[in-house]
Scaffold this motif. Sequence first.
Motif, short mmCIF file in Angstrom:
data_model
loop_
_atom_site.label_atom_id
_atom_site.label_comp_id
_atom_site.label_asym_id
_atom_site.label_seq_id
_atom_site.Cartn_x
_atom_site.Cartn_y
_atom_site.Cartn_z
N LEU A 104 21.33 49.79 24.60
CA LEU A 104 20.98 48.52 23.97
C LEU A 104 21.22 48.55 22.46
CD1 LEU A 104 19.86 45.69 24.32
CD2 LEU A 104 17.55 46.64 24.18
N ALA A 105 20.96 49.68 21.83
CA ALA A 105 21.19 49.77 20.39
C ALA A 105 22.67 49.57 20.06
CB ALA A 105 20.72 51.13 19.86
N ARG A 106 23.55 50.14 20.88
CA ARG A 106 24.98 49.93 20.65
C ARG A 106 25.35 48.46 20.87
NH1 ARG A 106 29.16 53.03 19.71
NH2 ARG A 106 27.98 54.95 20.07
N ALA A 159 5.38 42.81 21.52
CA ALA A 159 4.67 43.16 22.76
C ALA A 159 5.62 43.62 23.86
CB ALA A 159 3.86 41.96 23.24
N THR A 160 6.88 43.18 23.80
CA THR A 160 7.84 43.51 24.85
C THR A 160 9.19 43.85 24.22
OG1 THR A 160 8.66 41.22 25.05
CG2 THR A 160 6.75 41.83 26.40
N PRO A 164 9.87 52.67 21.53
CA PRO A 164 8.58 52.46 22.23
C PRO A 164 8.68 51.52 23.43
CG PRO A 164 8.34 52.22 19.84
CD PRO A 164 9.80 52.24 20.12
N PHE A 165 9.81 50.81 23.57
CA PHE A 165 9.87 49.75 24.58
C PHE A 165 10.71 50.09 25.80
CE2 PHE A 165 9.35 47.85 20.37
CZ PHE A 165 8.19 47.12 20.56
N ALA A 166 11.44 51.19 25.77
CA ALA A 166 12.33 51.51 26.89
C ALA A 166 12.64 52.99 26.90
CB ALA A 166 13.62 50.69 26.78
N ASP A 167 13.26 53.44 27.99
CA ASP A 167 13.60 54.86 28.07
C ASP A 167 14.82 55.15 27.19
OD1 ASP A 167 16.07 54.45 29.54
OD2 ASP A 167 14.85 54.12 31.33
#
Length: 200
Positions: free
Chosen positions: A159-161, A86-87, A149-152
């Motif tokens: 964040l992925a890094r 959900a988040t 889907p959750f962030a720009d």
Amino acid sequence: MEPDAKSRGGRPWSFDRDRAVETAMRLFWRHGYEGVSVGDLTKAIGIAPPSLYSAFGSKAGLYQEALNRYEESLGSLDMTPVASAATLAEAVRRLLEAAVRAVTDPDRERSCMVSSGMITCHPEHAALARDLAARRDAMRERIAQALRPFADTEEVRRLARHLAAVMQGISIQARDGATPAELQEIVEDLVAGVAARSSR
């Protein structure tokens, strides 16, 4: 047929390529590329060195097949639970908890073969190290895709890094003997940070 009967390629007729790759995968996963000799491989698989070279071309060729097997069967994190979060914080939690389960499963080796593979190596193995680095880049991109889907785009990239680095650290700490509970503490701290940032 007698066990020593040979095919024209030099391999025993009983040679099982799938089983050989599985055996090699387990050895490389446990000991690393440089920690496994051709002798170790042929002894575990039950073939002579010429048979290994005939089947796989080289130790490096077998290693790459073993990596492919690992990614296809064990090393690819299931992103499905992330999609239903959900988040962003919940998505991160599901991703990291899946990583902890993967590297602490008692039926598996305590690490990720890709995350921990060939971090350092002899210069003659640089091509294999580049292949592992490319696989880690691909893993980071899969993480980014799951989080889009959750962030720009910029936040997802950053964040992925960060998550890829944390997951790599989780893999190494699991190999060093960290318990699931200890690794869960890392998850909780990171999720709390993501949740706090998202609430600003």
